[in-house]
Scaffold this motif. Structure first.
Motif, PDB file in Angstrom:
ATOM      1  N   TYR A  16       8.348  27.161   7.110  1.00  0.00           N
ATOM      2  CA  TYR A  16       8.566  26.128   8.109  1.00  0.00           C
ATOM      3  C   TYR A  16       7.247  25.450   8.482  1.00  0.00           C
ATOM      4  O   TYR A  16       7.161  24.221   8.547  1.00  0.00           O
ATOM      5  N   ALA A  17       6.202  26.263   8.705  1.00  0.00           N
ATOM      6  CA  ALA A  17       4.923  25.699   9.122  1.00  0.00           C
ATOM      7  C   ALA A  17       4.325  24.820   8.024  1.00  0.00           C
ATOM      8  O   ALA A  17       3.767  23.758   8.306  1.00  0.00           O
ATOM      9  N   GLY A  18       4.432  25.246   6.755  1.00  0.00           N
ATOM     10  CA  GLY A  18       3.908  24.435   5.667  1.00  0.00           C
ATOM     11  C   GLY A  18       4.566  23.076   5.614  1.00  0.00           C
ATOM     12  O   GLY A  18       3.910  22.045   5.441  1.00  0.00           O
ATOM     13  N   SER A  19       5.889  23.057   5.786  1.00  0.00           N
ATOM     14  CA  SER A  19       6.625  21.801   5.782  1.00  0.00           C
ATOM     15  C   SER A  19       6.247  20.935   6.976  1.00  0.00           C
ATOM     16  O   SER A  19       5.981  19.740   6.846  1.00  0.00           O
ATOM     17  N   PHE A  42      -8.329  21.776   0.976  1.00  0.00           N
ATOM     18  CA  PHE A  42      -6.953  21.926   0.487  1.00  0.00           C
ATOM     19  C   PHE A  42      -6.198  20.603   0.412  1.00  0.00           C
ATOM     20  O   PHE A  42      -5.541  20.298  -0.581  1.00  0.00           O
ATOM     21  N   LEU A  43      -6.258  19.810   1.489  1.00  0.00           N
ATOM     22  CA  LEU A  43      -5.431  18.609   1.551  1.00  0.00           C
ATOM     23  C   LEU A  43      -5.864  17.571   0.524  1.00  0.00           C
ATOM     24  O   LEU A  43      -7.038  17.197   0.453  1.00  0.00           O
ATOM     25  N   GLU A  44      -4.929  17.116  -0.271  1.00  0.00           N
ATOM     26  CA  GLU A  44      -5.175  16.055  -1.237  1.00  0.00           C
ATOM     27  C   GLU A  44      -4.544  14.760  -0.718  1.00  0.00           C
ATOM     28  O   GLU A  44      -3.424  14.778  -0.213  1.00  0.00           O
ATOM     29  N   GLY A  45      -5.262  13.681  -0.839  1.00  0.00           N
ATOM     30  CA  GLY A  45      -4.731  12.397  -0.402  1.00  0.00           C
ATOM     31  C   GLY A  45      -5.093  11.305  -1.378  1.00  0.00           C
ATOM     32  O   GLY A  45      -6.239  11.232  -1.864  1.00  0.00           O
ATOM     33  N   TYR A  46      -4.127  10.467  -1.704  1.00  0.00           N
ATOM     34  CA  TYR A  46      -4.339   9.398  -2.676  1.00  0.00           C
ATOM     35  C   TYR A  46      -3.654   8.122  -2.176  1.00  0.00           C
ATOM     36  O   TYR A  46      -2.674   8.189  -1.418  1.00  0.00           O
ATOM     37  N   TYR A  47      -4.148   6.978  -2.621  1.00  0.00           N
ATOM     38  CA  TYR A  47      -3.490   5.723  -2.281  1.00  0.00           C
ATOM     39  C   TYR A  47      -3.665   4.734  -3.426  1.00  0.00           C
ATOM     40  O   TYR A  47      -4.551   4.867  -4.278  1.00  0.00           O
ATOM     41  N   ALA A  48      -2.788   3.743  -3.454  1.00  0.00           N
ATOM     42  CA  ALA A  48      -2.864   2.648  -4.426  1.00  0.00           C
ATOM     43  C   ALA A  48      -2.336   1.405  -3.737  1.00  0.00           C
ATOM     44  O   ALA A  48      -1.520   1.493  -2.804  1.00  0.00           O
ATOM     45  N   LEU A  69      -0.010   4.795  -8.139  1.00  0.00           N
ATOM     46  CA  LEU A  69      -0.175   5.980  -7.301  1.00  0.00           C
ATOM     47  C   LEU A  69      -0.008   7.251  -8.127  1.00  0.00           C
ATOM     48  O   LEU A  69      -0.779   8.212  -7.980  1.00  0.00           O
ATOM     49  N   ALA A  70       0.995   7.264  -8.998  1.00  0.00           N
ATOM     50  CA  ALA A  70       1.206   8.435  -9.864  1.00  0.00           C
ATOM     51  C   ALA A  70       0.009   8.660 -10.777  1.00  0.00           C
ATOM     52  O   ALA A  70      -0.434   9.799 -10.989  1.00  0.00           O
ATOM     53  N   ALA A  71      -0.546   7.566 -11.322  1.00  0.00           N
ATOM     54  CA  ALA A  71      -1.715   7.683 -12.185  1.00  0.00           C
ATOM     55  C   ALA A  71      -2.919   8.203 -11.406  1.00  0.00           C
ATOM     56  O   ALA A  71      -3.693   9.040 -11.905  1.00  0.00           O
ATOM     57  N   ARG A  72      -3.074   7.720 -10.166  1.00  0.00           N
ATOM     58  CA  ARG A  72      -4.202   8.180  -9.338  1.00  0.00           C
ATOM     59  C   ARG A  72      -4.052   9.661  -9.006  1.00  0.00           C
ATOM     60  O   ARG A  72      -5.045  10.410  -9.004  1.00  0.00           O
ATOM     61  N   LYS A  73      -2.848  10.121  -8.742  1.00  0.00           N
ATOM     62  CA  LYS A  73      -2.631  11.539  -8.451  1.00  0.00           C
ATOM     63  C   LYS A  73      -2.949  12.399  -9.658  1.00  0.00           C
ATOM     64  O   LYS A  73      -3.449  13.525  -9.522  1.00  0.00           O
ATOM     65  N   ASN A  74      -2.660  11.890 -10.847  1.00  0.00           N
ATOM     66  CA  ASN A  74      -2.956  12.641 -12.066  1.00  0.00           C
ATOM     67  C   ASN A  74      -4.452  12.700 -12.353  1.00  0.00           C
ATOM     68  O   ASN A  74      -4.931  13.594 -13.048  1.00  0.00           O
ATOM     69  N   THR A  75      -5.184  11.716 -11.828  1.00  0.00           N
ATOM     70  CA  THR A  75      -6.644  11.697 -11.978  1.00  0.00           C
ATOM     71  C   THR A  75      -7.239  12.383 -10.757  1.00  0.00           C
ATOM     72  O   THR A  75      -7.764  11.731  -9.854  1.00  0.00           O
ATOM     73  N   ARG A  76      -7.139  13.684 -10.718  1.00  0.00           N
ATOM     74  CA  ARG A  76      -7.501  14.429  -9.510  1.00  0.00           C
ATOM     75  C   ARG A  76      -9.012  14.452  -9.295  1.00  0.00           C
ATOM     76  O   ARG A  76      -9.799  14.340 -10.230  1.00  0.00           O
ATOM     77  N   ASP A  77      -9.396  14.616  -8.014  1.00  0.00           N
ATOM     78  CA  ASP A  77     -10.804  14.759  -7.658  1.00  0.00           C
ATOM     79  C   ASP A  77     -11.214  16.225  -7.811  1.00  0.00           C
ATOM     80  O   ASP A  77     -10.461  17.128  -7.440  1.00  0.00           O
ATOM     81  N   LEU A 129       0.840  -1.196   0.000  1.00  0.00           N
ATOM     82  CA  LEU A 129       0.000   0.000   0.000  1.00  0.00           C
ATOM     83  C   LEU A 129       0.877   1.250   0.000  1.00  0.00           C
ATOM     84  O   LEU A 129       1.767   1.397   0.840  1.00  0.00           O
ATOM     85  N   ALA A 130       0.636   2.138  -0.953  1.00  0.00           N
ATOM     86  CA  ALA A 130       1.349   3.417  -1.028  1.00  0.00           C
ATOM     87  C   ALA A 130       0.338   4.542  -0.850  1.00  0.00           C
ATOM     88  O   ALA A 130      -0.743   4.525  -1.447  1.00  0.00           O
ATOM     89  N   ILE A 131       0.694   5.538  -0.027  1.00  0.00           N
ATOM     90  CA  ILE A 131      -0.192   6.662   0.283  1.00  0.00           C
ATOM     91  C   ILE A 131       0.579   7.952   0.059  1.00  0.00           C
ATOM     92  O   ILE A 131       1.743   8.074   0.476  1.00  0.00           O
ATOM     93  N   ALA A 132      -0.042   8.931  -0.591  1.00  0.00           N
ATOM     94  CA  ALA A 132       0.599  10.223  -0.842  1.00  0.00           C
ATOM     95  C   ALA A 132      -0.307  11.347  -0.360  1.00  0.00           C
ATOM     96  O   ALA A 132      -1.521  11.327  -0.594  1.00  0.00           O
ATOM     97  N   LEU A 133       0.291  12.328   0.314  1.00  0.00           N
ATOM     98  CA  LEU A 133      -0.414  13.525   0.758  1.00  0.00           C
ATOM     99  C   LEU A 133       0.118  14.723  -0.008  1.00  0.00           C
ATOM    100  O   LEU A 133       1.299  14.784  -0.349  1.00  0.00           O
ATOM    101  N   GLY A 134      -0.714  15.697  -0.240  1.00  0.00           N
ATOM    102  CA  GLY A 134      -0.266  16.886  -0.959  1.00  0.00           C
ATOM    103  C   GLY A 134      -1.316  17.975  -0.859  1.00  0.00           C
ATOM    104  O   GLY A 134      -2.261  17.873  -0.082  1.00  0.00           O
ATOM    105  N   PRO A 135      -1.185  19.042  -1.646  1.00  0.00           N
ATOM    106  CA  PRO A 135      -0.113  19.292  -2.619  1.00  0.00           C
ATOM    107  C   PRO A 135       1.113  19.877  -1.930  1.00  0.00           C
ATOM    108  O   PRO A 135       1.025  20.924  -1.276  1.00  0.00           O
ATOM    109  N   VAL A 136       2.238  19.220  -2.069  1.00  0.00           N
ATOM    110  CA  VAL A 136       3.452  19.632  -1.372  1.00  0.00           C
ATOM    111  C   VAL A 136       3.957  20.978  -1.878  1.00  0.00           C
ATOM    112  O   VAL A 136       4.181  21.907  -1.096  1.00  0.00           O
TER     113      VAL A 136
END
Length: 404
Positions: free
Chosen positions: A26-29, A125-131, A152-160, A5-12
């Protein structure tokens, strides 16, 4: 069978890049890193510490320490047989969203915002994806990892996409130009409130912007002004004029009134007068940022005269306005990960990166008088004073080479 399972949070990039002050940067990071930690903590009871590949804590306590150093926005875990990987992906994303939602509620409680709109913007704002893919056996790990990261990359490109629930006629954010400002600043008090809330003239901020600007830490984070003034302080120290500088800053602080005492207690400031007084007192162009001086012309002129007299007494000229920004990452890290033939070896590499490198980078940066914005995996972003910046670059390269 097990799953990967891979999970990505963004947009970084958007969250970190829309920063006007180092506090925003600093706070954003940190907020994204802590949201990733919240997601990892939600998975820990489900997959166990041994199920984590990146990051790779040995237990909950170590996961907390990793979070303090910085957790990247992509998690990779092994899901035991019988567990629903999709359910765990949703659970992790909801934990990350709940974390940001809780922090936003606490930050916006100080007022001066349209509360509902500000929270809606943060929620959106927060985007979250998993595969996830099946993991048949450890020998199939390299192909499974390649496959899950491609998905995961394909899912991120298919944005909600969903209708905006917080739109309105207000000014757009000065930082991203997309979201409306949620500030409420009454006429007649706007200038004074801006000074007290850390807002510049003409600056209109959205919910995510204010979450970063008003997010508080126990120590605070060094500003670019701190970094620019550090070589000046080093000259003062070598000349043995510390007492004269401290006395001058004390008198300037009495004139500046509210806000002249330091609010940043970062470790690199511990032996400096900037632990007691705001470093902006040393810059004539910044004196108007103190409310008491901005509202009283005679008092402002008195502060200017005292500062000029202090700098003449010290005999070292005015503090500089330049600093260094160190941004670095290890080359060919993807190739190194691709060579890990099974989850155990990949997990061992992750521990090298997070425990033997990322956690130690802070000490290296602070030993050079700088402030670490982020260290996660092989990435580093830091602020350094000019007189240590070249040495800092060399130390970073040697440190990464020796550890990995």
């Amino acid at each position: 069978m097990e799953s990967l399972l891979a999970i990505a949070l963004g947009p970084v990039q958007e969250f970190i890049a829309t920063a006007r002050r180092t506090r925003d940067l600093y706070a954003g990071s940190r907020l994204l890193s802590e949201a990733a930690r919240a997601a990892a903590e939600a998975l820990l009871p489900e997959v166990g510490a041994e199920g984590f590949i990146f990051p790779a804590p040995k237990d909950a306590e170590e996961l907390e320490r990793l979070g303090e150093a910085g957790i990247p926005n992509v998690l990779l875990v092994r899901v035991p047989a019988g567990k629903d990987a999709a359910r765990l992906g949703e659970k992790a994303l909801e934990a990350a969203r709940a974390y940001l939602r809780g922090r936003a509620k606490a930050v916006f409680a100080r007022g001066h915002v349209r509360h509902k709109e500000a929270l809606d913007q943060v929620e959106d704002f927060l985007e979250g994806y998993y595969a996830h893919v099946p993991l048949q056996d450890k020998d199939a790990y390299p192909k499974a990892r390649e496959r899950v990261m491609a998905l995961l990359a394909a899912r991120k490109n298919t944005r909600d996409f969903a209708p905006v629930a917080w739109g309105g006629p207000e000014y757009k954010s000065s930082l991203d130009g997309a979201r409306e400002s949620v500030l409420v600043l009454p006429e007649g008090r706007e200038r004074a409130l801006r000074l007290r809330l850390g807002l510049r003239e003409g600056e209109y901020l959205s919910g995510p912007d204010l979450l970063k600007r008003w997010w508080e830490t126990e120590t605070g984070f060094v500003s670019t002004t701190h970094m620019a003034a550090m070589p000046f302080w080093e000259g003062i120290r070598r000349a043995g004029k510390e007492a004269a500088l401290r006395q001058g800053l004390k008198e300037l602080a009495e004139l500046a009134g509210e806000g002249a005492e330091a609010r940043t207690y970062h470790p690199v400031l511990a032996e400096t007068p900037f632990r007691e007084w705001d470093v902006r007192l040393l810059y004539e162009s910044r004196l108007e940022e103190f409310p008491a001086l901005a509202e009283d012309g005679e008092r402002l002129e008195a502060a200017r005269k005292r500062l000029r007299a202090l700098l003449q007494e010290l005999g070292l000229g005015a503090p500089g306005s330049y600093y260094a920004l160190l941004h670095a990452d290890g080359d060919r890290m993807g190739e190194a990960i691709d060579r890990q033939a099974d989850p155990g070896r990949h997990r061992a590499l992750s521990r090298k990166l997070s425990l033997e490198f990322a956690q130690k980078v802070r000490g290296v940066v602070e030993g050079l008088g700088g402030g670490l914005v982020y260290s996660g995996g092989d990435d580093v972003l830091a602020l350094l004073p000019l007189h240590t910046s070249l040495r800092g670059c060399r130390k970073r390269v040697v440190f990464l080479r020796d550890e990995l």
